[in-house]
Design a protein around this motif. Structure first.
Motif, PDB file in Angstrom:
ATOM      1  N   GLN A 277       0.824  -1.223   0.000  1.00  0.00           N
ATOM      2  CA  GLN A 277       0.000   0.000   0.000  1.00  0.00           C
ATOM      3  C   GLN A 277       0.852   1.264   0.000  1.00  0.00           C
ATOM      4  O   GLN A 277       0.587   2.210   0.755  1.00  0.00           O
ATOM      5  CB  GLN A 277      -0.969  -0.020   1.185  1.00  0.00           C
ATOM      6  CG  GLN A 277      -1.934  -1.187   1.155  1.00  0.00           C
ATOM      7  CD  GLN A 277      -2.968  -1.139   2.267  1.00  0.00           C
ATOM      8  OE1 GLN A 277      -3.162  -0.106   2.904  1.00  0.00           O
ATOM      9  NE2 GLN A 277      -3.655  -2.255   2.501  1.00  0.00           N
ATOM     10  N   LEU A 278       1.859   1.297  -0.841  1.00  0.00           N
ATOM     11  CA  LEU A 278       2.724   2.474  -0.969  1.00  0.00           C
ATOM     12  C   LEU A 278       1.984   3.571  -1.722  1.00  0.00           C
ATOM     13  O   LEU A 278       1.457   3.349  -2.822  1.00  0.00           O
ATOM     14  CB  LEU A 278       4.009   2.086  -1.707  1.00  0.00           C
ATOM     15  CG  LEU A 278       5.017   3.198  -1.982  1.00  0.00           C
ATOM     16  CD1 LEU A 278       5.510   3.829  -0.678  1.00  0.00           C
ATOM     17  CD2 LEU A 278       6.191   2.664  -2.802  1.00  0.00           C
ATOM     18  N   GLY A 279       1.921   4.770  -1.121  1.00  0.00           N
ATOM     19  CA  GLY A 279       1.240   5.892  -1.757  1.00  0.00           C
ATOM     20  C   GLY A 279       1.784   7.222  -1.261  1.00  0.00           C
ATOM     21  O   GLY A 279       2.421   7.301  -0.198  1.00  0.00           O
ATOM     22  N   TYR A 280       1.541   8.272  -2.041  1.00  0.00           N
ATOM     23  CA  TYR A 280       2.008   9.610  -1.674  1.00  0.00           C
ATOM     24  C   TYR A 280       0.871  10.591  -1.877  1.00  0.00           C
ATOM     25  O   TYR A 280       0.229  10.627  -2.940  1.00  0.00           O
ATOM     26  CB  TYR A 280       3.200  10.004  -2.540  1.00  0.00           C
ATOM     27  CG  TYR A 280       3.817  11.336  -2.152  1.00  0.00           C
ATOM     28  CD1 TYR A 280       4.766  11.416  -1.136  1.00  0.00           C
ATOM     29  CD2 TYR A 280       3.437  12.504  -2.801  1.00  0.00           C
ATOM     30  CE1 TYR A 280       5.330  12.641  -0.778  1.00  0.00           C
ATOM     31  CE2 TYR A 280       3.991  13.734  -2.453  1.00  0.00           C
ATOM     32  CZ  TYR A 280       4.938  13.787  -1.426  1.00  0.00           C
ATOM     33  OH  TYR A 280       5.489  14.998  -1.074  1.00  0.00           O
ATOM     34  N   SER A 281       0.583  11.411  -0.827  1.00  0.00           N
ATOM     35  CA  SER A 281      -0.503  12.376  -0.922  1.00  0.00           C
ATOM     36  C   SER A 281      -0.280  13.501   0.077  1.00  0.00           C
ATOM     37  O   SER A 281       0.084  13.239   1.239  1.00  0.00           O
ATOM     38  CB  SER A 281      -1.843  11.685  -0.640  1.00  0.00           C
ATOM     39  OG  SER A 281      -2.916  12.608  -0.672  1.00  0.00           O
ATOM     40  N   ASP A 282      -0.466  14.733  -0.378  1.00  0.00           N
ATOM     41  CA  ASP A 282      -0.407  15.915   0.491  1.00  0.00           C
ATOM     42  C   ASP A 282       0.893  15.974   1.283  1.00  0.00           C
ATOM     43  O   ASP A 282       0.906  16.275   2.493  1.00  0.00           O
ATOM     44  CB  ASP A 282      -1.603  15.944   1.450  1.00  0.00           C
ATOM     45  CG  ASP A 282      -2.933  16.034   0.722  1.00  0.00           C
ATOM     46  OD1 ASP A 282      -2.968  16.667  -0.355  1.00  0.00           O
ATOM     47  OD2 ASP A 282      -3.917  15.451   1.217  1.00  0.00           O
ATOM     48  N   GLY A 283       1.995  15.683   0.634  1.00  0.00           N
ATOM     49  CA  GLY A 283       3.294  15.799   1.276  1.00  0.00           C
ATOM     50  C   GLY A 283       3.628  14.691   2.251  1.00  0.00           C
ATOM     51  O   GLY A 283       4.580  14.820   3.035  1.00  0.00           O
ATOM     52  N   ARG A 284       2.896  13.596   2.221  1.00  0.00           N
ATOM     53  CA  ARG A 284       3.165  12.482   3.122  1.00  0.00           C
ATOM     54  C   ARG A 284       3.287  11.178   2.331  1.00  0.00           C
ATOM     55  O   ARG A 284       2.569  10.940   1.363  1.00  0.00           O
ATOM     56  CB  ARG A 284       2.066  12.340   4.179  1.00  0.00           C
ATOM     57  CG  ARG A 284       1.894  13.558   5.073  1.00  0.00           C
ATOM     58  CD  ARG A 284       0.966  13.247   6.242  1.00  0.00           C
ATOM     59  NE  ARG A 284       1.616  12.382   7.231  1.00  0.00           N
ATOM     60  CZ  ARG A 284       2.387  12.841   8.231  1.00  0.00           C
ATOM     61  NH1 ARG A 284       2.616  14.139   8.363  1.00  0.00           N
ATOM     62  NH2 ARG A 284       2.912  11.987   9.082  1.00  0.00           N
ATOM     63  N   LEU A 285       4.218  10.360   2.790  1.00  0.00           N
ATOM     64  CA  LEU A 285       4.421   9.036   2.213  1.00  0.00           C
ATOM     65  C   LEU A 285       3.792   8.012   3.149  1.00  0.00           C
ATOM     66  O   LEU A 285       4.080   7.984   4.356  1.00  0.00           O
ATOM     67  CB  LEU A 285       5.921   8.744   2.060  1.00  0.00           C
ATOM     68  CG  LEU A 285       6.282   7.370   1.480  1.00  0.00           C
ATOM     69  CD1 LEU A 285       5.883   7.290   0.013  1.00  0.00           C
ATOM     70  CD2 LEU A 285       7.773   7.081   1.652  1.00  0.00           C
ATOM     71  N   GLY A 286       2.923   7.194   2.600  1.00  0.00           N
ATOM     72  CA  GLY A 286       2.278   6.158   3.400  1.00  0.00           C
ATOM     73  C   GLY A 286       2.578   4.773   2.862  1.00  0.00           C
ATOM     74  O   GLY A 286       2.665   4.572   1.650  1.00  0.00           O
ATOM     75  N   PHE A 287       2.754   3.814   3.745  1.00  0.00           N
ATOM     76  CA  PHE A 287       2.958   2.410   3.356  1.00  0.00           C
ATOM     77  C   PHE A 287       2.813   1.550   4.612  1.00  0.00           C
ATOM     78  O   PHE A 287       2.708   2.067   5.732  1.00  0.00           O
ATOM     79  CB  PHE A 287       4.340   2.194   2.724  1.00  0.00           C
ATOM     80  CG  PHE A 287       5.504   2.513   3.618  1.00  0.00           C
ATOM     81  CD1 PHE A 287       6.091   1.536   4.414  1.00  0.00           C
ATOM     82  CD2 PHE A 287       6.021   3.806   3.675  1.00  0.00           C
ATOM     83  CE1 PHE A 287       7.169   1.833   5.238  1.00  0.00           C
ATOM     84  CE2 PHE A 287       7.092   4.113   4.499  1.00  0.00           C
ATOM     85  CZ  PHE A 287       7.669   3.130   5.279  1.00  0.00           C
TER      86      PHE A 287
END
Length: 370
Positions: A277-287
């Protein structure tokens, strides 16, 4: 068919720095369960599985490295994770007691030869199924016995980062460096003897394995001439450890009884790390990092690399990730306008013993345009 499970191998343990652990709760102790192993790198010792044939559950004992003493383990008591352990399910139906007459026929031979002769005899008579590994339970009386208890086998050795070494030679050197203990009728009284005298407990109940491919290092040291690996406890439950049956100081008085269990189905347990679930949104990296395998993992590193610039990568560390668990991450990661390549890698140093075919999901890449 009954599974015989192996979490890591003796070869892995000898190389050191084992970061994978099997929790005690994953070992089924109902019935007659065969096994042996070592306790955690922070609290080293040997594991012995005892069962007297009438008990509803197998008892698991930890043999302490510092003094050769033992204590029974229970779920939740703080000794719950093992870097190396092998174990069966309830093997009651596979038990083949050896006729005392058969044991008497090999009297006078070394213990390993006697057990090998019993396995060969029963197999030739069609009474024992062929198997890659045979489980063993036996009662022994000794004139004298030398034991060792694993100490710091898994702590800070860094052997995997050194030049390759013959695993058999490494095993002999490592076990030779451990504290040795002697059980005998009399204390030799030699202050310069490196083998410490423990006491006069000479009757032992043991559990172990005979590997038809010992050089594989699955359940024994990886030496072709060493198929027998035994752990045990003195019958008075005062001492326990790895039996150095081949040591010059070990002199067998009597093989009291022997039961053999053909273990035909081997299951290797391992870790399987995944970046998901690697993703990038609004200046944040999520995984998230998941452990899909059967073993818990300690000291797990996670690297975040931006635009292939490893010199400025971000690094995270998880003290523990249990089997079946997932750890989510959300990191502030401001990036300038333009295209970017993001890479997240779990265990980038390859410290975790993970099968090659399971490593493809250790990393995830993401291309973004800002």
């Amino acid at each position: 068919m009954l599974n015989f499970s192996i979490a890591n191998t003796v070869t892995d343990l000898i190389q050191g720095d084992v970061r994978e652990h099997l929790p005690l709760a994953s070992i089924p102790l109902e019935g007659d369960v065969l096994g042996l192993g070592t306790t955690t790198s922070l609290d080293n010792g040997e594991l012995t599985f005892l069962h007297d044939g009438s008990e509803p559950r197998t008892r698991l004992y930890k043999c302490a490295a510092g003094d050769g003493s033992i204590r029974q383990l229970h779920p939740g008591d703080g000794s719950a994770h093992f870097p190396y352990v092998c174990f069966s399910g309830d093997a009651t139906a596979l038990r083949h007691p050896v006729d005392p007459a058969c044991l008497a026929a090999s009297e006078g031979l070394p213990l390993q030869q006697r057990i090998g002769a019993a396995i060969s005899s029963l197999s030739e008579q069609g009474q024992l199924a062929e198997a890659p590994i045979y489980g063993l339970r036996l009662g022994l009386e000794w004139h004298s016995l030398v034991i060792t208890v694993a100490s710091k086998l898994c702590m800070g050795q860094k052997r995997r980062n050194q030049a390759p070494e013959d695993p058999g030679a490494a095993a002999q050197g490592l076990y030779g460096s451990l504290q040795h203990y002697r059980l005998a009728a009399d204390d030799p009284g030699d202050a310069n003897d490196p083998i410490r005298f423990l006491g006069r407990s000479l009757h032992w109940d043991c559990c172990g394995f005979w590997d038809t491919q010992p050089e594989s290092g699955r359940v024994t040291v990886p030496v072709a001439t060493a198929p027998l690996h035994l752990h045990g406890c003195s019958r008075d439950l005062r001492h326990g450890g790895h039996l150095h049956h081949e040591h010059p100081g070990s002199r067998l008085r009597r093989l009291e009884w022997l039961a053999i269990y053909p273990l035909q189905q081997i299951r290797m347990l391992g870790s399987d790390l995944a970046v998901e679930q690697l993703g990038y949104s609004d200046g944040r990296l999520g995984f998230q990092v998941s452990n899909r395998g059967e073993l818990d993992v300690s000291d797990l590193g996670v690297a975040v690399v931006i635009d292939d610039r490893y010199s400025s990568h971000h690094y995270l560390r998880l003290p523990w990730l249990a089997a079946g668990e997932t750890q989510p991450f959300s990191l502030p990661l401001p990036l300038p306008p333009g295209p970017h390549q993001l890479l997240v890698m779990a265990d980038p140093e390859r410290h975790v013993l993970e099968p090659l075919e399971s490593q493809a999901n250790n990393a995830a890449r993401l291309t973004i345009e800002l």
